[in-house]
Write a protein that holds these residues in place. Structure first.
Motif, PDB file in Angstrom:
ATOM      1  N   UNK A  82     -49.981  30.994 -75.316  1.00  0.00           N
ATOM      2  CA  UNK A  82     -49.770  32.389 -75.693  1.00  0.00           C
ATOM      3  C   UNK A  82     -48.292  32.722 -75.472  1.00  0.00           C
ATOM      4  N   UNK A  83     -47.449  32.246 -76.404  1.00  0.00           N
ATOM      5  CA  UNK A  83     -46.006  32.382 -76.257  1.00  0.00           C
ATOM      6  C   UNK A  83     -45.550  33.838 -76.225  1.00  0.00           C
ATOM      7  N   UNK A  84     -46.161  34.661 -77.051  1.00  0.00           N
ATOM      8  CA  UNK A  84     -45.758  36.075 -77.105  1.00  0.00           C
ATOM      9  C   UNK A  84     -46.005  36.759 -75.769  1.00  0.00           C
ATOM     10  N   UNK A  85     -47.211  36.589 -75.245  1.00  0.00           N
ATOM     11  CA  UNK A  85     -47.545  37.218 -73.969  1.00  0.00           C
ATOM     12  C   UNK A  85     -46.712  36.627 -72.833  1.00  0.00           C
ATOM     13  N   UNK A  94     -40.834  37.884 -80.242  1.00  0.00           N
ATOM     14  CA  UNK A  94     -41.654  39.094 -80.348  1.00  0.00           C
ATOM     15  C   UNK A  94     -42.088  39.589 -78.977  1.00  0.00           C
ATOM     16  N   UNK A  95     -42.435  38.670 -78.074  1.00  0.00           N
ATOM     17  CA  UNK A  95     -42.811  39.063 -76.718  1.00  0.00           C
ATOM     18  C   UNK A  95     -41.650  39.714 -75.980  1.00  0.00           C
ATOM     19  N   UNK A 148     -43.605  35.457 -72.849  1.00  0.00           N
ATOM     20  CA  UNK A 148     -42.238  35.969 -72.811  1.00  0.00           C
ATOM     21  C   UNK A 148     -42.196  37.478 -72.598  1.00  0.00           C
ATOM     22  N   UNK A 149     -43.238  38.169 -72.986  1.00  0.00           N
ATOM     23  CA  UNK A 149     -43.321  39.590 -72.652  1.00  0.00           C
ATOM     24  C   UNK A 149     -43.439  39.744 -71.136  1.00  0.00           C
ATOM     25  N   UNK A 150     -44.286  38.939 -70.543  1.00  0.00           N
ATOM     26  CA  UNK A 150     -44.498  39.019 -69.101  1.00  0.00           C
ATOM     27  C   UNK A 150     -43.227  38.646 -68.332  1.00  0.00           C
ATOM     28  N   UNK A 151     -42.524  37.595 -68.802  1.00  0.00           N
ATOM     29  CA  UNK A 151     -41.292  37.177 -68.138  1.00  0.00           C
ATOM     30  C   UNK A 151     -40.228  38.267 -68.214  1.00  0.00           C
TER      31      UNK A 151
END
Length: 343
Positions: free
Chosen positions: A163-166, A200-201, A168-171
């Motif tokens: 889940x790449x988007x989530x 996008x994340x 990088x959003x979390x990071x």
């Protein structure tokens, strides 16, 4: 020991033993476990040619590598993925075949593999946003699975992805919580689906905080150490440099760290860094305490899962496509800390 002798010891037919060792679904789990245990006990290895003749399969899995991505062959991420897949191939009696083809010639390569019957299926790696390989393979009828996803694909297919988007959003949110607002993104090539999702994340996290990311702090290229070093060095020379950097690869992050140290700065104090960590066998992120704070997901484990998914698809071509999403773990290392108000 040959198949006949092993069958006699088990008091089973040679066909049943062969099917059990090759993962046929009609063999019940108890019988399969019994056969596999006996094979290990008596050190039995099936004859690949005999197995191929008996099953009508090539007992080989293909990996087709376009010339433009031939660097993948020496990339430790690719190596770990293949090592994981190879563990499952070996357990199930399969070999691997690697082919390099000119860009845009994938159709001919896949048609040749299908026509000659030299592979039973293929693994597609590094999917782009609109990846033509998916429609080609569906049309040809060659079993396949994809490591990652292709956002523009309209046809269904089997895949495993992080889940790449989530991730990088979390990071990015983690860096915001440490007080950082000028965060740089050193991404992979953004025609690749995973890199677009990571961007996008990164953008999602800014939007939720009501912040506008600085376009001058967002970079995209092949994820090498030199790239990470070059882009970080350039951004640290800006009038208003980033206080934190989000890197898409451990390999790039090593270059990021080198540039920070060359500038006389301290990673985790002057500049915080988060990277994606594929938990590589030969490029470990420290030991007891991680060097980098990272979003971690094992690419070797993904290789094992995807290989098993493909072999199941080969055994039952009528089965519905399977999708598996992996969530990355955020591990905190020595590379992040609270934002400094000034240098």
């Amino acid at each position: 020991m040959n198949l006949k002798e092993l069958s006699q010891k088990l008091n089973l037919s040679q066909t049943t033993v062969s099917r059990a060792l090759n993962g046929y679904p009609e063999v019940n789990a108890e019988t399969r476990e019994r056969v596999e245990a006996a094979a290990r006990k008596f050190n039995y290895s099936p004859n690949r040619r005999a197995t191929s003749l008996a099953t009508g399969r090539a007992m080989t899995i293909g990996h087709v590598i376009p010339f433009s991505t031939q660097h993948e062959m020496v990339n430790p991420i690719f190596g770990d993925f293949v090592a994981g897949a190879a563990e499952i191939y070996a357990e199930r009696g399969y070999d691997m075949l690697f082919s390099q083809v000119p860009d845009g010639d994938e159709r001919r390569a896949y048609e040749e593999l299908k026509r000659k019957g030299i592979v039973d299926g293929v693994i597609v790696q590094g999917p782009k946003i609109d990846d033509v390989r998916i429609s080609i393979l569906n049309e040809i009828g060659l079993p396949f699975v994809v490591h990652g996803r292709s956002s523009g694909a309209s046809e269904d297919y089997s895949w495993i992805d992080v889940n790449n988007r989530r991730s990088f959003q979390r990071a990015t949110e983690f860096l915001f919580d440490l007080g950082h607002t000028r965060i740089a993104l050193i991404n992979g090539l953004e025609d690749m689906d995973f890199a677009q999702r990571r961007r996008e994340g990164f953008m999602d996290a800014h939007t939720e905080r009501g912040l506008e990311p600085d376009a001058s702090l967002m970079r995209s290229a092949e994820m090498t150490e030199v790239y990470g070093h070059h882009e970080t060095k350039a951004m640290l020379q800006l009038e208003n440099p980033p206080t934190a950097i989000l890197a898409a690869s451990m390999i790039s992050a090593i270059g990021v760290r080198r540039a920070i140290e060359e500038a006389g700065l301290t990673i985790g104090k002057d500049v915080s860094v988060i990277t994606h960590d594929d938990d590589l066998s030969y490029l470990k992120n420290g030991q007891d305490v991680p060097i980098f704070t990272a979003t971690r997901s094992s690419v070797r484990s993904a290789g094992r899962i995807l290989a098993d998914m493909l072999l199941s698809r080969i055994e039952d071509p009528t089965a519905e496509p399977v999708h598996q999403m992996l969530e990355a773990e955020l591990v905190v290392g020595r590379s992040t800390g609270p934002a400094l108000q000034s240098r």
